[in-house]
Enzyme design. Structure first.
Site, PDB file in Angstrom:
ATOM      1  N   HIS A  23       2.451 -25.088   9.274  1.00  0.00           N
ATOM      2  CA  HIS A  23       1.441 -25.199  10.323  1.00  0.00           C
ATOM      3  C   HIS A  23       0.509 -23.994  10.210  1.00  0.00           C
ATOM      4  CE1 HIS A  23       3.927 -22.213  12.286  1.00  0.00           C
ATOM      5  NE2 HIS A  23       4.968 -23.050  12.295  1.00  0.00           N
ATOM      6  N   HIS A  36       1.967 -20.507   9.557  1.00  0.00           N
ATOM      7  CA  HIS A  36       2.291 -20.183   8.158  1.00  0.00           C
ATOM      8  C   HIS A  36       1.004 -19.855   7.384  1.00  0.00           C
ATOM      9  CE1 HIS A  36       5.776 -22.981   9.158  1.00  0.00           C
ATOM     10  NE2 HIS A  36       6.404 -21.912   8.743  1.00  0.00           N
TER      11      HIS A  36
END
Ligand code: AMP
Length: 294
Positions: free
Chosen positions: A34, A37
């Protein structure tokens, strides 16, 4: 983006480019990526010339087998997201590549009291598992820096301690928590929340924000009971809600220097963690980054 599934060619490639002066940044993940990250990838790009992302759902850090079985796997989508990011290399090993054919060898890291409090107290063995996989990954991915999220605040302290114990030169880059527009800290586990639970989930962050703003007004113990009661009414089961110094020593009110409010709570069968830093502008910042469509 180069993709390696085997550790030997990856390590050889990275050793070669590092010997030519290329700085390598590393972003270890468990996938189901997501914007949180991707913000680590961006941070690593600012400190390094080549960014390596790993995706490996490490069995040894799951103290709850059901959590491991249900952990979301979305490799194709992850590859698409990383292709649109500044990641240069993706390492996608299986357990045999990480631990060898014989599986993980028993080890014990002396993390001291760091692993006996908060997450350590509620997830027995979790940080030994984190140490085990991070030692393997940091060996296989020789890196100048590793970017990790403050969402897992205690994990950053543990991995920093591991780097010290192993005498590695890898520099830790702690990165701000990336949140959804309603304040919920992004997490791969959020995918498992039902629609009604997802609507309630931001209450955890709201409780931490409320506590952080009231700390100078009322005793922490009182604020804490109010916040726990409110969260439980909303459907959470609170595991801990603590006020600590930056290195996780418990405190019962505002003190000089940086402090952190940390919480873990179950909602709809999903364990959520979050934290808010106090008294340190950099730690407090919340970052939002745009996520490209997969
Ligand atoms: P995970 O895939 O959950 O093991 O997380 C991999 C890395 O991403 C860890 O360093 C996490 O702290 C970081 N991370 C996860 N969620 C967030 C977030 N919402 N904001 C910033 N970093 C995050």
């Amino acid at each position: 983006m180069l993709i390696f599934r085997e550790q030997a060619p990856l390590t050889a490639y990275l050793s070669t480019i590092r010997s030519r002066g290329t700085r390598v940044g590393f972003v270890p993940t468990m996938g189901a990526l997501h914007a949180g990250h991707l913000s680590l990838v961006e941070a690593a790009s600012r400190h390094a010339d080549t960014v390596v992302v790993s995706i490996f759902v490490n069995p040894t850090q799951f103290n709850d087998p059901e959590d491991f079985e249900k952990y979301p796997v979305r490799t194709d989508q992850d590859i698409r997201l990383l292709t649109g990011s500044t990641a240069d290399v993706l390492y996608l090993p299986d357990a045999a590549q990480v631990y060898g054919k014989g599986g993980p060898e028993p080890v014990h890291y002396d993390f001291g009291r760091l692993e006996t409090v908060l997450e350590g107290a509620h997830r027995p063995g979790h940080f030994q598992g984190v140490g085990q996989v991070m030692e393997r990954l940091l060996t296989q991915v020789p890196a100048d820096c590793v970017a990790m999220g403050r969402k897992d605040y205690q994990q950053i302290l543990i991995v920093s301690k591991l780097i010290e114990l192993l005498h590695l030169k890898t520099k830790m880059i702690p990165c701000p928590i990336v949140r959804e527009s309603d304040g919920l800290a992004m997490s791969s586990r959020n995918l498992r929340l039902s629609t009604p639970a997802r609507a309630v989930a931001p209450e955890l962050y709201k409780a931490l924000r409320y506590l952080s703003m009231q700390l100078h007004e009322l005793p922490f113990a009182e604020l804490r009971s109010r916040a726990v009661a409110r969260l439980e009414k909303a459907g959470f089961r609170v595991e801990y809600l603590a006020l600590t110094t930056g290195d996780l020593e418990p405190v019962d009110g505002p003190v000089h220097g940086s402090q952190v409010l940390l919480a873990a709570a179950w909602l709809d069968g999903v364990r959520l963690i979050d934290n808010v830093a106090i008294g340190h502008r950099l730690l407090e910042s919340t970052q939002r980054v745009a996520i490209p469509r997969p």
